[in-house]
Design an enzyme around this catalytic site. Structure first.
Site, PDB file in Angstrom:
ATOM      1  N   ASP A 112      -5.491   8.002   1.232  1.00 51.36           N
ATOM      2  CA  ASP A 112      -5.725   6.464   0.770  1.00 51.36           C
ATOM      3  C   ASP A 112      -4.760   5.462   1.418  1.00 51.36           C
ATOM      4  OD1 ASP A 112      -7.423   7.672  -1.293  1.00 51.36           O
ATOM      5  OD2 ASP A 112      -6.208   6.916  -3.057  1.00 51.36           O
ATOM      6  N   ASP A 134       6.623   6.768   1.988  1.00 52.39           N
ATOM      7  CA  ASP A 134       7.269   6.815   0.788  1.00 52.39           C
ATOM      8  C   ASP A 134       6.834   8.093   0.152  1.00 52.39           C
ATOM      9  OD1 ASP A 134       5.068   5.885   0.007  1.00 52.39           O
ATOM     10  OD2 ASP A 134       5.674   4.455  -1.334  1.00 52.39           O
ATOM     11  N   CYS A 148       5.334   3.946  -5.421  1.00 49.33           N
ATOM     12  CA  CYS A 148       4.042   3.171  -5.142  1.00 49.33           C
ATOM     13  C   CYS A 148       3.664   2.324  -6.024  1.00 49.33           C
ATOM     14  CB  CYS A 148       2.921   3.877  -4.927  1.00 49.33           C
ATOM     15  SG  CYS A 148       2.968   5.316  -3.775  1.00 49.33           S
TER      16      CYS A 148
END
Length: 372
Positions: free
Chosen positions: A217, A223, A362
């Site tokens: 994605d 992260d 996120c």
């Protein structure tokens, strides 16, 4: 308020995540093609994350008009809920990257501003996660308007999850993401480095080849793979299973980190944090999604799950738990040892966020405090 000079030229830099926050920003999920069963399960986990963070610092959750009352009902009263339009709720990537200016001023106050990067749904019209991201593109600007902060707009496509900084001049990122032609095809590595230095106030970029296996994605956001724990110390997603496709990625990134120095000339200490055992989307989970313009999610797909995707709050660490009892416990112990002065809170059910393509880091965006 906008400013045409770059942040670094004005004395701004991006602080480390462990520095003091005034609040945390989050969105509220609802799109049924990415959050199963009309986001009922996803909203429950978002509420858990927001509640956990709110024990350490203020939290603002933004929700679309049709979801404001629902969000208000599910969240504790100490959390502010604002009405704001968005295409989805990934505030790390669509919110502003906050920077601070600590040059001595008459009132001796540290000024906070925000960078409003360009956003293209993680890959543009062909490779992005959804076809319409017009509302997401306005979120950073709206947040800065709400807070009456200086806005530094930038035409370069960049998501907040693709960078980590140590607050002392070093940024870590992945080639897999920032050099992907679906972001900034007209910019070279050197061009991107130059812009990061101008806007983040950094002096050195450490380029890792890879993000987490299966993180399609975001094209390998850092992260989910690696983060700074403190200056000179990084934490890396790891597996000892040589048959896992993640293994080669972790080994190659480890090799780069073990030879790298930061902006201060320090060799890096590397803490390995094992990923959970492979998790896959079930038929039931896939069946709970509705077809709109979002990326199709298919049963049997391996989820990009990593404990690296945690949020550093004031005096706290809010991290995902995936139901792998042994690995969840191991992650708690590693995080507790790495952050001895912070309380580690593991959020059960974080699998729901992974099903939609990310995790706790996120969906959060730290807003640094203005220090007197």
């Amino acid at each position: 308020m906008e400013n045409k000079a770059s942040p670094a030229e004005r004395g701004y830099h991006m602080p480390a995540e462990w520095e003091n926050h005034s609040q945390c920003w989050m969105g509220w999920p609802e799109r049924p093609d990415n959050w199963r069963e009309d986001a009922v399960h996803g909203q429950c986990v978002f509420a858990k994350v927001a509640s956990a963070i709110s024990k350490f610092e203020s939290v603002t959750v933004c929700a679309r008009a049709s979801q404001w009352a629902n969000a208000r009902d599910q969240l504790p009263q100490n959390i502010r809920v604002l009405e704001m339009s968005m295409n989805d709720a990934w505030f790390r990537d669509i919110g502003p990257t906050f920077v601070v200016c600590d040059r001595p001023l008459e009132n001796k106050t540290q000024i906070v501003a925000g960078i409003d990067w360009n956003f293209n749904s993680w890959g543009g019209a062909i490779e992005g996660c959804y076809a319409d991201w017009d509302l997401d593109s306005l979120v950073a600007r709206k947040i800065l308007e709400v807070e009456r902060l200086i806005r530094f707009p930038h035409s370069m496509v960049l998501e907040g999850g693709s960078i980590h900084v140590d607050g002392e001049g070093t940024c870590i990122t992945t080639e897999e993401c920032l050099l992907n032609p679906n972001r900034n095809p007209d910019l070279t590595r050197e061009d991107i480095e130059h812009q990061l230095k101008l806007y983040l106030g950094i002096k050195k970029i450490i380029w890792l080849p890879w993000g987490l296996y299966g993180d399609d994605d975001t094209n390998g956001h850092v992260d989910n793979m690696c983060c700074f724990v403190k200056p000179g110390v990084v934490m890396l997603a790891w597996t000892d299973d040589e048959h896992d496709p993640q293994y080669e990625r972790s080994v190659e990134d480890y090799s780069i980190l073990s030879k790298a120095t930061d902006a201060q000339g320090r060799m890096l200490q590397i803490i390995k944090l094992c990923i959970p055992r492979p998790l896959f989307m079930t038929e039931e989970e896939a069946a709970g999604l509705k077809a709109l313009d979002g990326k199709q999610r298919i049963s049997g797909t391996r989820l990009a799950t990593s404990y690296i995707n945690f949020y550093i709050a004031n005096k706290g660490i809010v991290a995902p738990a995936f139901g792998d009892e042994e690995r969840d416990k191991e992650a708690f112990c590693v995080l507790s040892e790495a952050f001895p002065d912070r309380e580690v809170v593991m959020i059960p059910g974080a699998r729901e966020i992974a099903l939609a393509g990310g995790n706790i880091h996120c969906i959060t965006q730290q807003h640094p405090a203005g220090l007197v």
